[in-house]
Design an enzyme around this catalytic site. Structure first.
Site, PDB file in Angstrom:
ATOM      1  N   GLU A   4      16.898  70.513  -2.949  1.00 37.51           N
ATOM      2  CA  GLU A   4      16.825  70.516  -4.404  1.00 37.51           C
ATOM      3  C   GLU A   4      15.907  71.596  -4.984  1.00 37.51           C
ATOM      4  O   GLU A   4      16.169  72.128  -6.063  1.00 37.51           O
ATOM      5  CB  GLU A   4      16.336  69.135  -4.904  1.00 37.51           C
ATOM      6  CG  GLU A   4      17.262  67.975  -4.581  1.00 37.51           C
ATOM      7  CD  GLU A   4      18.574  68.033  -5.341  1.00 37.51           C
ATOM      8  OE1 GLU A   4      18.673  68.795  -6.323  1.00 37.51           O
ATOM      9  OE2 GLU A   4      19.526  67.318  -4.945  1.00 37.51           O
TER      10      GLU A   4
ATOM     11  N   SER B 172      28.644   4.178   2.610  1.00 40.65           N
ATOM     12  CA  SER B 172      27.600   3.449   3.334  1.00 40.65           C
ATOM     13  C   SER B 172      26.366   4.280   3.632  1.00 40.65           C
ATOM     14  O   SER B 172      25.368   3.743   4.148  1.00 40.65           O
ATOM     15  CB  SER B 172      28.174   2.899   4.648  1.00 40.65           C
ATOM     16  OG  SER B 172      29.162   1.930   4.388  1.00 40.65           O
TER      17      SER B 172
END
Length: 589
Positions: free
Chosen positions: A79, A353
Protein backbone atom coordinates in the site's frame (compact mmCIF):
# COMPACT_ATOMS: atom_id res chain seq x y z
CA UNK A 1 -4.78 42.30 -17.06
CA UNK A 2 -2.76 39.11 -16.61
CA UNK A 3 -1.53 40.32 -13.22
CA UNK A 4 -5.05 41.18 -12.08
CA UNK A 5 -6.35 37.83 -13.31
CA UNK A 6 -3.62 35.89 -11.50
CA UNK A 7 -4.15 37.95 -8.37
CA UNK A 8 -7.88 37.32 -8.45
CA UNK A 9 -7.34 33.58 -8.93
CA UNK A 10 -4.86 33.48 -6.06
CA UNK A 11 -7.21 35.46 -3.83
CA UNK A 12 -10.12 33.21 -4.73
CA UNK A 13 -7.98 30.16 -4.11
CA UNK A 14 -6.92 31.53 -0.73
CA UNK A 15 -10.53 32.14 0.22
CA UNK A 16 -11.51 28.62 -0.84
CA UNK A 17 -8.52 27.15 0.98
CA UNK A 18 -9.32 29.14 4.13
CA UNK A 19 -12.92 27.96 3.95
CA UNK A 20 -11.79 24.39 3.54
CA UNK A 21 -9.53 24.69 6.57
CA UNK A 22 -12.40 25.97 8.70
CA UNK A 23 -14.71 23.18 7.59
CA UNK A 24 -12.25 20.30 7.92
CA UNK A 25 -12.57 17.97 10.93
CA UNK A 26 -9.83 17.96 13.52
CA UNK A 27 -7.58 14.99 12.72
CA UNK A 28 -6.56 14.76 16.39
CA UNK A 29 -10.05 13.46 17.09
CA UNK A 30 -9.45 10.40 14.91
CA UNK A 31 -8.30 8.43 17.95
CA UNK A 32 -11.06 9.88 20.09
CA UNK A 33 -13.91 8.75 17.85
CA UNK A 34 -16.27 6.20 19.27
CA UNK A 35 -15.39 3.29 17.04
CA UNK A 36 -18.22 0.94 16.22
CA UNK A 37 -17.31 -2.56 17.40
CA UNK A 38 -19.12 -5.89 17.18
CA UNK A 39 -20.34 -7.87 20.15
CA UNK A 40 -18.79 -11.33 20.22
CA UNK A 41 -20.34 -14.30 21.96
CA UNK A 42 -17.87 -17.03 22.94
CA UNK A 43 -18.03 -20.45 24.55
CA UNK A 44 -16.86 -20.90 28.14
CA UNK A 45 -13.18 -21.08 27.11
CA UNK A 46 -13.34 -17.71 25.36
CA UNK A 47 -11.73 -19.24 22.27
CA UNK A 48 -14.68 -20.53 20.21
CA UNK A 49 -16.61 -17.68 18.60
CA UNK A 50 -20.26 -18.71 18.57
CA UNK A 51 -21.64 -15.56 16.97
CA UNK A 52 -20.79 -11.97 16.21
CA UNK A 53 -23.52 -9.37 16.57
CA UNK A 54 -22.99 -6.25 14.52
CA UNK A 55 -24.82 -3.53 12.71
CA UNK A 56 -23.13 -2.66 9.44
CA UNK A 57 -19.58 -3.34 10.57
CA UNK A 58 -17.75 -6.18 12.27
CA UNK A 59 -14.77 -4.76 14.08
CA UNK A 60 -12.41 -5.64 16.92
CA UNK A 61 -9.72 -3.11 17.76
CA UNK A 62 -6.39 -4.47 18.95
CA UNK A 63 -3.22 -2.74 20.07
CA UNK A 64 -0.22 -2.11 17.82
CA UNK A 65 1.78 -4.68 19.77
CA UNK A 66 -0.90 -7.34 19.17
CA UNK A 67 -0.75 -6.89 15.40
CA UNK A 68 1.81 -9.30 13.90
CA UNK A 69 4.86 -7.64 12.40
CA UNK A 70 4.25 -9.44 9.11
CA UNK A 71 0.80 -7.81 8.85
CA UNK A 72 2.39 -4.37 9.14
CA UNK A 73 5.11 -5.25 6.64
CA UNK A 74 2.71 -6.74 4.08
CA UNK A 75 0.46 -3.67 4.30
CA UNK A 76 3.35 -1.26 3.89
CA UNK A 77 4.84 -3.30 1.03
CA UNK A 78 1.66 -3.25 -1.05
CA UNK A 79 0.00 0.00 0.00
CA UNK A 80 2.74 2.51 0.81
CA UNK A 81 6.38 1.47 0.54
CA UNK A 82 7.62 4.91 1.67
CA UNK A 83 5.24 5.15 4.61
CA UNK A 84 7.96 5.75 7.20
CA UNK A 85 9.71 8.38 5.02
CA UNK A 86 6.99 10.71 3.68
CA UNK A 87 5.15 13.47 5.62
CA UNK A 88 1.69 12.00 5.00
CA UNK A 89 1.57 12.50 1.26
CA UNK A 90 3.69 11.09 -1.55
CA UNK A 91 4.35 14.06 -3.87
CA UNK A 92 5.60 11.89 -6.71
CA UNK A 93 2.60 9.61 -6.35
CA UNK A 94 0.22 12.58 -6.39
CA UNK A 95 1.84 14.07 -9.51
CA UNK A 96 1.76 10.70 -11.26
CA UNK A 97 -1.91 10.21 -10.38
CA UNK A 98 -2.70 13.81 -11.43
CA UNK A 99 -1.13 13.32 -14.87
CA UNK A 100 -2.99 10.02 -15.42
CA UNK A 101 -6.27 11.61 -14.32
CA UNK A 102 -5.65 14.60 -16.59
CA UNK A 103 -4.88 12.45 -19.61
CA UNK A 104 -7.82 10.07 -19.00
CA UNK A 105 -10.21 12.85 -17.92
CA UNK A 106 -11.10 10.85 -14.82
CA UNK A 107 -10.38 10.77 -11.10
CA UNK A 108 -9.56 7.06 -10.97
CA UNK A 109 -5.98 7.36 -9.71
CA UNK A 110 -5.64 7.80 -5.99
CA UNK A 111 -1.93 8.08 -5.34
CA UNK A 112 -2.98 7.70 -1.70
CA UNK A 113 -0.64 6.96 1.16
CA UNK A 114 -1.71 4.91 4.16
CA UNK A 115 -2.30 8.20 6.00
CA UNK A 116 -4.56 9.49 3.22
CA UNK A 117 -6.49 6.21 3.11
CA UNK A 118 -7.03 6.45 6.86
CA UNK A 119 -8.35 10.00 6.49
CA UNK A 120 -10.64 8.95 3.65
CA UNK A 121 -12.12 6.01 5.56
CA UNK A 122 -12.44 7.88 8.83
CA UNK A 123 -13.75 11.30 7.74
CA UNK A 124 -14.30 11.89 4.04
CA UNK A 125 -15.96 8.83 2.50
CA UNK A 126 -15.34 7.56 -1.01
CA UNK A 127 -16.59 10.35 -3.27
CA UNK A 128 -14.23 11.16 -6.18
CA UNK A 129 -13.92 14.96 -6.44
CA UNK A 130 -10.99 17.32 -6.57
CA UNK A 131 -12.24 19.12 -3.43
CA UNK A 132 -12.31 15.85 -1.51
CA UNK A 133 -8.73 15.07 -2.62
CA UNK A 134 -7.56 18.49 -1.47
CA UNK A 135 -9.19 17.90 1.90
CA UNK A 136 -7.54 14.50 2.07
CA UNK A 137 -4.06 15.94 1.46
CA UNK A 138 -4.50 18.74 4.01
CA UNK A 139 -5.82 16.43 6.70
CA UNK A 140 -3.10 13.84 6.03
CA UNK A 141 -0.36 16.41 6.62
CA UNK A 142 -2.08 17.67 9.76
CA UNK A 143 -2.55 14.11 11.04
CA UNK A 144 1.15 13.33 10.55
CA UNK A 145 2.05 16.36 12.67
CA UNK A 146 -0.05 15.08 15.56
CA UNK A 147 0.61 11.33 15.57
CA UNK A 148 3.59 9.02 15.21
CA UNK A 149 3.89 6.69 12.24
CA UNK A 150 3.19 3.66 14.44
CA UNK A 151 0.03 5.27 15.80
CA UNK A 152 -1.21 6.04 12.29
CA UNK A 153 -0.45 2.52 11.07
CA UNK A 154 -2.25 1.08 14.10
CA UNK A 155 -5.32 3.22 13.44
CA UNK A 156 -5.26 2.20 9.78
CA UNK A 157 -5.03 -1.53 10.49
CA UNK A 158 -7.99 -1.30 12.88
CA UNK A 159 -10.05 0.82 10.46
CA UNK A 160 -9.58 -0.43 6.92
CA UNK A 161 -12.40 -2.53 5.32
CA UNK A 162 -11.49 -6.05 4.24
CA UNK A 163 -14.89 -7.08 2.90
CA UNK A 164 -17.78 -9.18 4.29
CA UNK A 165 -18.45 -6.36 6.76
CA UNK A 166 -15.06 -7.00 8.39
CA UNK A 167 -13.26 -3.81 9.42
CA UNK A 168 -9.77 -4.06 10.81
CA UNK A 169 -7.26 -6.90 10.68
CA UNK A 170 -8.62 -8.76 13.72
CA UNK A 171 -12.17 -8.93 12.36
CA UNK A 172 -10.80 -9.94 8.96
CA UNK A 173 -8.74 -12.78 10.46
CA UNK A 174 -11.77 -14.07 12.37
CA UNK A 175 -14.14 -13.67 9.41
CA UNK A 176 -12.06 -15.39 6.74
CA UNK A 177 -9.86 -17.78 8.73
CA UNK A 178 -11.68 -18.25 12.05
CA UNK A 179 -8.68 -17.22 14.11
CA UNK A 180 -7.08 -14.24 15.78
CA UNK A 181 -4.68 -12.05 13.81
CA UNK A 182 -1.89 -13.19 16.11
CA UNK A 183 -2.32 -16.76 14.80
CA UNK A 184 -2.21 -15.95 11.08
CA UNK A 185 0.36 -17.61 8.85
CA UNK A 186 2.43 -15.60 6.37
CA UNK A 187 0.32 -16.88 3.46
CA UNK A 188 -2.90 -15.91 5.24
CA UNK A 189 -1.47 -12.47 5.97
CA UNK A 190 -0.62 -11.91 2.30
CA UNK A 191 -4.19 -12.86 1.37
CA UNK A 192 -5.73 -10.46 3.86
CA UNK A 193 -3.38 -7.69 2.76
CA UNK A 194 -4.73 -8.22 -0.77
CA UNK A 195 -8.31 -7.42 0.14
CA UNK A 196 -8.44 -3.67 0.97
CA UNK A 197 -7.63 -2.65 -2.63
CA UNK A 198 -10.95 -4.16 -3.83
CA UNK A 199 -12.71 -6.15 -1.07
CA UNK A 200 -15.63 -7.33 -3.19
CA UNK A 201 -13.57 -8.25 -6.23
CA UNK A 202 -10.93 -10.15 -4.28
CA UNK A 203 -13.38 -11.76 -1.84
CA UNK A 204 -12.49 -15.41 -1.07
CA UNK A 205 -16.19 -16.17 -1.49
CA UNK A 206 -16.47 -14.59 -4.94
CA UNK A 207 -15.51 -15.61 -8.44
CA UNK A 208 -11.98 -14.17 -8.43
CA UNK A 209 -10.04 -16.44 -6.10
CA UNK A 210 -7.32 -16.95 -8.70
CA UNK A 211 -6.83 -13.19 -8.90
CA UNK A 212 -6.78 -13.06 -5.09
CA UNK A 213 -4.04 -15.66 -4.88
CA UNK A 214 -2.07 -13.91 -7.64
CA UNK A 215 -2.21 -10.64 -5.70
CA UNK A 216 -1.16 -12.47 -2.54
CA UNK A 217 1.85 -13.84 -4.41
CA UNK A 218 2.63 -10.33 -5.61
CA UNK A 219 2.58 -9.09 -2.01
CA UNK A 220 4.87 -11.90 -0.87
CA UNK A 221 7.29 -10.99 -3.64
CA UNK A 222 7.27 -7.32 -2.60
CA UNK A 223 7.86 -8.34 1.02
CA UNK A 224 10.84 -10.45 -0.07
CA UNK A 225 12.31 -7.70 -2.26
CA UNK A 226 11.84 -5.18 0.53
CA UNK A 227 13.82 -7.39 2.90
CA UNK A 228 10.87 -8.10 5.18
CA UNK A 229 11.02 -11.89 4.75
CA UNK A 230 13.68 -14.40 3.75
CA UNK A 231 13.74 -16.24 0.45
CA UNK A 232 12.90 -19.49 2.22
CA UNK A 233 9.88 -17.94 3.97
CA UNK A 234 8.79 -16.44 0.66
CA UNK A 235 8.80 -19.79 -1.17
CA UNK A 236 7.26 -21.69 1.79
CA UNK A 237 4.40 -19.19 1.97
CA UNK A 238 3.75 -19.55 -1.75
CA UNK A 239 3.34 -23.31 -1.37
CA UNK A 240 1.13 -23.14 1.74
CA UNK A 241 -2.44 -24.37 1.37
CA UNK A 242 -5.10 -22.27 3.07
CA UNK A 243 -8.70 -22.97 3.96
CA UNK A 244 -11.28 -20.28 4.47
CA UNK A 245 -14.07 -20.34 7.01
CA UNK A 246 -17.22 -20.98 5.04
CA UNK A 247 -19.58 -18.04 4.86
CA UNK A 248 -21.71 -19.13 7.61
CA UNK A 249 -25.18 -20.07 8.23
CA UNK A 250 -24.57 -17.45 10.82
CA UNK A 251 -23.84 -18.91 14.19
CA UNK A 252 -22.83 -21.90 16.26
CA UNK A 253 -25.23 -23.31 18.87
CA UNK A 254 -27.96 -21.06 17.42
CA UNK A 255 -30.77 -21.64 19.94
CA UNK A 256 -28.35 -21.00 22.79
CA UNK A 257 -26.93 -17.90 21.10
CA UNK A 258 -30.40 -16.46 20.53
CA UNK A 259 -31.12 -16.91 24.25
CA UNK A 260 -27.91 -15.06 25.08
CA UNK A 261 -28.69 -12.30 22.62
CA UNK A 262 -32.18 -11.82 24.03
CA UNK A 263 -30.71 -11.54 27.51
CA UNK A 264 -28.10 -9.00 26.39
CA UNK A 265 -30.69 -6.94 24.53
CA UNK A 266 -32.95 -6.76 27.56
CA UNK A 267 -30.10 -5.75 29.85
CA UNK A 268 -27.94 -3.50 27.68
CA UNK A 269 -30.14 -2.47 24.74
CA UNK A 270 -29.94 -3.17 21.00
CA UNK A 271 -27.46 -0.40 20.21
CA UNK A 272 -25.02 -1.59 22.86
CA UNK A 273 -24.90 -5.14 21.56
CA UNK A 274 -24.66 -4.11 17.89
CA UNK A 275 -22.09 -1.35 18.25
CA UNK A 276 -20.66 -1.51 21.76
CA UNK A 277 -17.95 -4.14 21.26
CA UNK A 278 -19.08 -6.40 24.11
CA UNK A 279 -17.11 -9.57 24.71
CA UNK A 280 -19.45 -12.21 26.11
CA UNK A 281 -18.11 -15.39 27.69
CA UNK A 282 -20.93 -17.90 27.98
CA UNK A 283 -21.28 -21.15 29.91
CA UNK A 284 -21.44 -23.30 26.78
CA UNK A 285 -19.08 -26.26 26.49
CA UNK A 286 -18.50 -26.37 22.73
CA UNK A 287 -17.24 -29.97 22.74
CA UNK A 288 -20.34 -31.09 24.61
CA UNK A 289 -22.59 -28.95 22.41
CA UNK A 290 -21.25 -30.62 19.26
CA UNK A 291 -21.89 -34.05 20.74
CA UNK A 292 -25.39 -33.02 21.84
CA UNK A 293 -26.27 -31.75 18.36
CA UNK A 294 -24.99 -34.97 16.79
CA UNK A 295 -26.88 -37.23 19.21
CA UNK A 296 -30.12 -35.29 18.86
CA UNK A 297 -29.95 -35.19 15.07
CA UNK A 298 -29.35 -38.93 14.81
CA UNK A 299 -32.06 -39.69 17.35
CA UNK A 300 -34.67 -37.52 15.67
CA UNK A 301 -33.90 -38.96 12.24
CA UNK A 302 -34.42 -42.45 13.67
CA UNK A 303 -37.64 -41.43 15.47
CA UNK A 304 -39.03 -39.81 12.34
CA UNK A 305 -38.86 -43.17 10.56
CA UNK A 306 -40.11 -45.33 13.41
CA UNK A 307 -42.61 -43.33 15.49
CA UNK A 308 -43.14 -40.17 13.43
CA UNK A 309 -41.60 -37.90 16.05
CA UNK A 310 -39.87 -35.31 13.89
CA UNK A 311 -38.26 -33.05 16.44
CA UNK A 312 -36.39 -33.05 19.71
CA UNK A 313 -34.53 -30.87 22.20
CA UNK A 314 -31.67 -31.46 24.61
CA UNK A 315 -30.31 -29.52 27.58
CA UNK A 316 -27.29 -30.29 29.78
CA UNK A 317 -26.34 -28.36 32.91
CA UNK A 318 -23.73 -28.58 35.64
CA UNK A 319 -25.62 -29.10 38.94
CA UNK A 320 -22.70 -27.72 40.95
CA UNK A 321 -22.76 -24.35 39.16
CA UNK A 322 -26.00 -24.08 37.20
CA UNK A 323 -24.02 -23.52 34.00
CA UNK A 324 -25.86 -24.47 30.84
CA UNK A 325 -23.24 -26.62 29.10
CA UNK A 326 -25.24 -27.60 26.03
CA UNK A 327 -28.60 -26.59 24.61
CA UNK A 328 -30.16 -27.82 21.38
CA UNK A 329 -33.63 -26.39 20.81
CA UNK A 330 -34.54 -28.47 17.77
CA UNK A 331 -33.06 -30.88 15.26
CA UNK A 332 -32.01 -28.08 12.88
CA UNK A 333 -32.33 -24.38 13.68
CA UNK A 334 -31.98 -23.47 10.01
CA UNK A 335 -34.80 -25.76 8.84
CA UNK A 336 -37.38 -23.00 8.62
CA UNK A 337 -39.82 -25.25 6.77
CA UNK A 338 -40.30 -27.24 9.98
CA UNK A 339 -39.96 -24.29 12.40
CA UNK A 340 -36.46 -25.34 13.36
CA UNK A 341 -35.74 -21.93 14.82
CA UNK A 342 -38.39 -22.56 17.50
CA UNK A 343 -36.61 -23.34 20.76
CA UNK A 344 -38.45 -26.26 22.33
CA UNK A 345 -35.96 -26.30 25.22
CA UNK A 346 -37.57 -23.13 26.58
CA UNK A 347 -41.15 -23.81 25.45
CA UNK A 348 -43.79 -25.11 27.91
CA UNK A 349 -44.74 -28.73 27.22
CA UNK A 350 -46.47 -31.33 29.36
CA UNK A 351 -43.86 -33.51 31.13
CA UNK A 352 -45.89 -36.65 31.80
CA UNK A 353 -44.44 -38.76 34.59
CA UNK A 354 -41.20 -36.78 34.55
CA UNK A 355 -42.98 -34.49 37.05
CA UNK A 356 -43.45 -37.29 39.61
CA UNK A 357 -40.15 -36.83 41.51
CA UNK A 358 -41.36 -33.44 42.79
CA UNK A 359 -44.47 -35.01 44.32
CA UNK A 360 -42.40 -37.83 45.83
CA UNK A 361 -39.91 -35.35 47.26
CA UNK A 362 -42.79 -33.44 48.86
CA UNK A 363 -44.08 -36.70 50.36
CA UNK A 364 -40.63 -37.68 51.67
CA UNK A 365 -40.42 -34.26 53.29
CA UNK A 366 -43.63 -35.12 55.18
CA UNK A 367 -42.17 -38.34 56.54
CA UNK A 368 -43.04 -40.88 53.87
CA UNK A 369 -40.21 -43.26 52.97
CA UNK A 370 -39.31 -45.39 49.95
CA UNK A 371 -40.59 -48.40 51.91
CA UNK A 372 -44.03 -46.88 52.52
CA UNK A 373 -46.68 -49.12 50.93
CA UNK A 374 -49.64 -47.86 48.92
CA UNK A 375 -52.26 -49.90 47.08
CA UNK A 376 -52.29 -49.90 43.31
CA UNK A 377 -55.95 -50.74 42.81
CA UNK A 378 -58.80 -49.14 40.86
CA UNK A 379 -59.54 -45.86 42.63
CA UNK A 380 -62.03 -43.04 42.12
CA UNK A 381 -60.70 -39.75 43.47
CA UNK A 382 -63.89 -37.68 43.15
CA UNK A 383 -65.98 -38.68 46.21
CA UNK A 384 -69.22 -37.74 44.46
CA UNK A 385 -68.61 -40.35 41.76
CA UNK A 386 -69.35 -44.08 42.09
CA UNK A 387 -66.26 -46.08 43.11
CA UNK A 388 -66.45 -48.45 40.15
CA UNK A 389 -65.14 -45.78 37.75
CA UNK A 390 -68.08 -46.23 35.44
CA UNK A 391 -69.19 -42.58 35.46
CA UNK A 392 -67.53 -39.56 33.88
CA UNK A 393 -69.27 -36.82 35.92
CA UNK A 394 -69.93 -36.72 39.66
CA UNK A 395 -72.94 -35.49 41.55
CA UNK A 396 -71.14 -32.19 42.10
CA UNK A 397 -70.90 -31.62 38.34
CA UNK A 398 -67.15 -32.08 38.30
CA UNK A 399 -65.46 -34.75 36.20
CA UNK A 400 -64.79 -38.10 37.77
CA UNK A 401 -61.13 -39.01 38.07
CA UNK A 402 -60.04 -42.64 38.08
CA UNK A 403 -56.55 -42.79 36.51
CA UNK A 404 -55.15 -45.93 34.98
CA UNK A 405 -51.63 -47.19 34.68
CA UNK A 406 -49.77 -47.12 31.36
CA UNK A 407 -50.33 -50.85 30.83
CA UNK A 408 -53.89 -51.01 32.20
CA UNK A 409 -52.81 -53.38 35.00
CA UNK A 410 -53.01 -53.02 38.80
CA UNK A 411 -50.32 -54.44 41.08
CA UNK A 412 -51.89 -54.32 44.52
CA UNK A 413 -49.65 -53.26 47.44
CA UNK A 414 -46.31 -51.75 46.29
CA UNK A 415 -43.66 -49.59 47.91
CA UNK A 416 -43.06 -45.98 46.90
CA UNK A 417 -39.66 -47.09 45.61
CA UNK A 418 -41.36 -49.50 43.20
CA UNK A 419 -44.07 -46.96 42.43
CA UNK A 420 -41.74 -44.22 41.15
CA UNK A 421 -39.22 -46.60 39.58
CA UNK A 422 -41.98 -48.27 37.56
CA UNK A 423 -43.90 -45.00 37.11
CA UNK A 424 -47.19 -46.31 38.52
CA UNK A 425 -49.89 -43.69 38.05
CA UNK A 426 -52.54 -44.71 40.60
CA UNK A 427 -50.20 -44.80 43.59
CA UNK A 428 -48.51 -41.57 42.45
CA UNK A 429 -51.87 -39.76 42.39
CA UNK A 430 -52.61 -41.13 45.87
CA UNK A 431 -49.24 -39.92 47.08
CA UNK A 432 -49.84 -36.41 45.71
CA UNK A 433 -53.21 -36.37 47.51
CA UNK A 434 -51.48 -37.35 50.77
CA UNK A 435 -48.56 -34.94 50.34
CA UNK A 436 -50.72 -32.04 49.17
CA UNK A 437 -50.95 -30.38 45.78
CA UNK A 438 -49.88 -27.00 47.14
CA UNK A 439 -46.83 -28.50 48.85
CA UNK A 440 -45.76 -30.26 45.65
CA UNK A 441 -46.17 -27.05 43.63
CA UNK A 442 -44.17 -25.01 46.15
CA UNK A 443 -41.39 -27.58 46.14
CA UNK A 444 -41.24 -27.67 42.34
CA UNK A 445 -41.13 -23.88 42.21
CA UNK A 446 -38.35 -23.74 44.81
CA UNK A 447 -36.31 -26.13 42.67
CA UNK A 448 -36.67 -23.92 39.60
CA UNK A 449 -39.95 -24.74 37.80
CA UNK A 450 -41.20 -21.33 36.60
CA UNK A 451 -44.36 -22.10 34.65
CA UNK A 452 -46.72 -23.47 37.32
CA UNK A 453 -48.50 -20.33 38.47
CA UNK A 454 -52.27 -20.78 38.08
CA UNK A 455 -53.17 -23.06 40.99
CA UNK A 456 -56.88 -22.99 40.06
CA UNK A 457 -56.19 -25.04 36.95
CA UNK A 458 -54.25 -27.76 38.73
CA UNK A 459 -55.54 -30.90 40.37
CA UNK A 460 -54.32 -34.39 41.14
CA UNK A 461 -53.39 -34.91 37.48
CA UNK A 462 -50.43 -32.62 38.20
CA UNK A 463 -48.36 -35.63 39.21
CA UNK A 464 -48.99 -37.22 35.80
CA UNK A 465 -47.77 -34.12 33.97
CA UNK A 466 -50.97 -32.08 33.88
CA UNK A 467 -49.08 -28.77 33.94
CA UNK A 468 -46.74 -27.47 31.25
CA UNK A 469 -43.06 -27.01 32.05
CA UNK A 470 -39.86 -26.09 30.23
CA UNK A 471 -37.14 -28.63 29.49
CA UNK A 472 -34.51 -26.18 30.71
CA UNK A 473 -36.35 -25.75 34.02
CA UNK A 474 -36.75 -29.50 34.45
CA UNK A 475 -33.08 -30.23 33.85
CA UNK A 476 -32.10 -27.46 36.27
CA UNK A 477 -34.57 -28.68 38.91
CA UNK A 478 -33.34 -32.28 38.65
CA UNK A 479 -29.88 -30.82 39.12
CA UNK A 480 -30.96 -29.77 42.63
CA UNK A 481 -31.49 -33.44 43.47
CA UNK A 482 -28.03 -34.17 42.06
CA UNK A 483 -26.47 -31.43 44.20
CA UNK A 484 -27.77 -32.55 47.61
CA UNK A 485 -30.65 -30.07 47.55
CA UNK A 486 -28.53 -27.03 46.71
CA UNK A 487 -29.97 -24.95 43.88
CA UNK A 488 -27.72 -23.17 41.42
CA UNK A 489 -29.99 -21.25 39.03
CA UNK A 490 -29.51 -22.06 35.36
CA UNK A 491 -27.22 -19.47 33.82
CA UNK A 492 -25.79 -18.84 30.35
CA UNK A 493 -23.36 -15.95 31.06
CA UNK A 494 -20.00 -16.12 32.78
CA UNK A 495 -18.72 -12.62 31.99
CA UNK A 496 -19.44 -9.58 29.86
CA UNK A 497 -16.57 -7.17 29.09
CA UNK A 498 -16.35 -3.88 27.22
CA UNK A 499 -13.04 -2.17 26.46
CA UNK A 500 -11.31 -4.38 29.06
CA UNK A 501 -13.82 -3.33 31.73
CA UNK A 502 -15.99 -6.01 33.33
CA UNK A 503 -19.66 -5.11 33.01
CA UNK A 504 -21.00 -8.32 34.44
CA UNK A 505 -19.57 -11.40 36.09
CA UNK A 506 -21.39 -14.48 37.24
CA UNK A 507 -22.15 -14.44 40.94
CA UNK A 508 -22.62 -17.39 43.25
CA UNK A 509 -26.36 -17.66 43.98
CA UNK A 510 -26.38 -21.10 45.58
CA UNK A 511 -29.20 -21.80 48.00
CA UNK A 512 -30.21 -24.87 50.01
CA UNK A 513 -33.82 -25.33 48.86
CA UNK A 514 -34.31 -29.00 49.74
CA UNK A 515 -33.08 -31.05 52.66
CA UNK A 516 -29.97 -32.95 51.59
CA UNK A 517 -31.30 -36.25 52.89
CA UNK A 518 -34.51 -35.88 50.89
CA UNK A 519 -32.45 -35.21 47.75
CA UNK A 520 -30.36 -38.30 48.42
CA UNK A 521 -33.49 -40.37 48.88
CA UNK A 522 -34.78 -39.24 45.48
CA UNK A 523 -31.40 -40.03 43.96
CA UNK A 524 -31.47 -43.50 45.49
CA UNK A 525 -34.90 -44.48 44.15
CA UNK A 526 -34.34 -42.95 40.70
CA UNK A 527 -31.07 -44.87 40.27
CA UNK A 528 -32.42 -48.22 41.52
CA UNK A 529 -32.18 -50.40 38.43
CA UNK A 530 -33.62 -53.43 40.24
CA UNK A 531 -36.76 -51.54 41.23
CA UNK A 532 -37.46 -50.47 37.64
CA UNK A 533 -36.82 -53.89 36.06
CA UNK A 534 -40.47 -55.05 35.94
CA UNK A 535 -41.07 -52.24 33.43
CA UNK A 536 -37.62 -51.57 31.97
CA UNK A 537 -35.19 -54.14 30.65
CA UNK A 538 -32.35 -54.91 33.12
CA UNK A 539 -29.90 -53.49 30.59
CA UNK A 540 -32.13 -50.69 29.34
CA UNK A 541 -30.82 -47.36 28.10
CA UNK A 542 -31.35 -46.01 31.63
CA UNK A 543 -28.71 -48.39 33.00
CA UNK A 544 -25.03 -47.41 32.93
CA UNK A 545 -22.73 -50.21 34.10
CA UNK A 546 -20.32 -49.05 36.75
CA UNK A 547 -22.05 -45.69 37.20
CA UNK A 548 -24.88 -44.64 39.47
CA UNK A 549 -27.19 -42.63 37.21
CA UNK A 550 -30.58 -41.38 38.36
CA UNK A 551 -33.17 -41.17 35.59
CA UNK A 552 -36.88 -40.63 35.00
CA UNK A 553 -38.94 -40.89 31.85
CA UNK A 554 -42.24 -39.26 31.05
CA UNK A 555 -44.84 -39.63 28.32
CA UNK A 556 -48.06 -37.65 28.09
CA UNK A 557 -51.33 -39.57 28.00
CA UNK A 558 -52.01 -38.63 24.38
CA UNK A 559 -48.43 -39.40 23.34
CA UNK A 560 -47.63 -35.87 22.21
CA UNK A 561 -44.50 -35.54 24.37
CA UNK A 562 -41.82 -37.97 25.49
CA UNK A 563 -39.14 -37.07 28.04
CA UNK A 564 -36.06 -38.59 29.61
CA UNK A 565 -34.10 -36.77 32.29
CA UNK A 566 -31.03 -38.23 33.94
CA UNK A 567 -28.27 -36.96 36.18
CA UNK A 568 -25.13 -37.62 38.15
CA UNK A 569 -23.54 -35.25 40.70
CA UNK A 570 -21.63 -33.56 37.85
CA UNK A 571 -24.16 -33.48 35.00
CA UNK A 572 -27.92 -33.14 34.53
CA UNK A 573 -29.31 -33.90 31.06
CA UNK A 574 -32.82 -33.86 29.65
CA UNK A 575 -34.23 -34.81 26.27
CA UNK A 576 -37.67 -34.10 24.82
CA UNK A 577 -38.99 -35.63 21.60
CA UNK A 578 -42.23 -35.00 19.78
CA UNK A 579 -43.65 -32.81 17.03
CA UNK A 580 -43.73 -29.05 16.88
CA UNK A 581 -47.30 -29.10 15.60
CA UNK A 582 -48.30 -31.09 18.71
CA UNK A 583 -49.41 -34.11 16.68
CA UNK A 584 -49.21 -37.44 18.56
CA UNK A 585 -46.24 -39.76 18.42
CA UNK A 586 -47.18 -43.06 16.79
CA UNK A 587 -46.39 -45.90 19.14
CA UNK A 588 -44.06 -48.55 17.81
CA UNK A 589 -45.25 -52.15 17.89
Amino acid sequence: FLFITLFAMAAAGSVVFAYLLRTLPDPVKISQRKTVESTKIFDRTGTVLLYEIHGEEKRTSISFEEIPQAVKQATIAVEDANFYQHPGIDVRGILRAFIVDLVSSSLSQGGSTITQQLIKNSFLGGERTMIRKIKEVVLAVRLESKYSKDQILNLYLNEIPYGSNAYGIEAAAETFFGKSASDLTLREISILASLPRAPSYYSPYGNHKNELFARADFILEKMFKSGFISEEAYHDAQKEKVSFVQPARGMLAPHFVIMVRDYLTQKYGEDAIENGGLKVITTLDWRMQQEAEKILKEGVEHNAKTIHATNGALVATDPKSGDVLALVGSKDYFDTQHEGNFNVATAPRQPGSAFKPFAYAAAFTKGFTPETVLFDVPTEFNPTCPPDGASETGNDGNPCYHPKNYDGKFRGPITLRQSIAQSINVTSVKLLYLAGIDEAIKLAQSLGITTINDRSRLGLSLVLGGAEVKLLDMVSAYGVFANDGVKNPATVILEVDQNNAVLEKKENKSAQVLDAQIARTINDVLSDNNARQPVFHPLSSLYFPGRSVAAKTGTTQDYRDAWTIGYTPSLSVGVWVGNNDNSPIQQSS
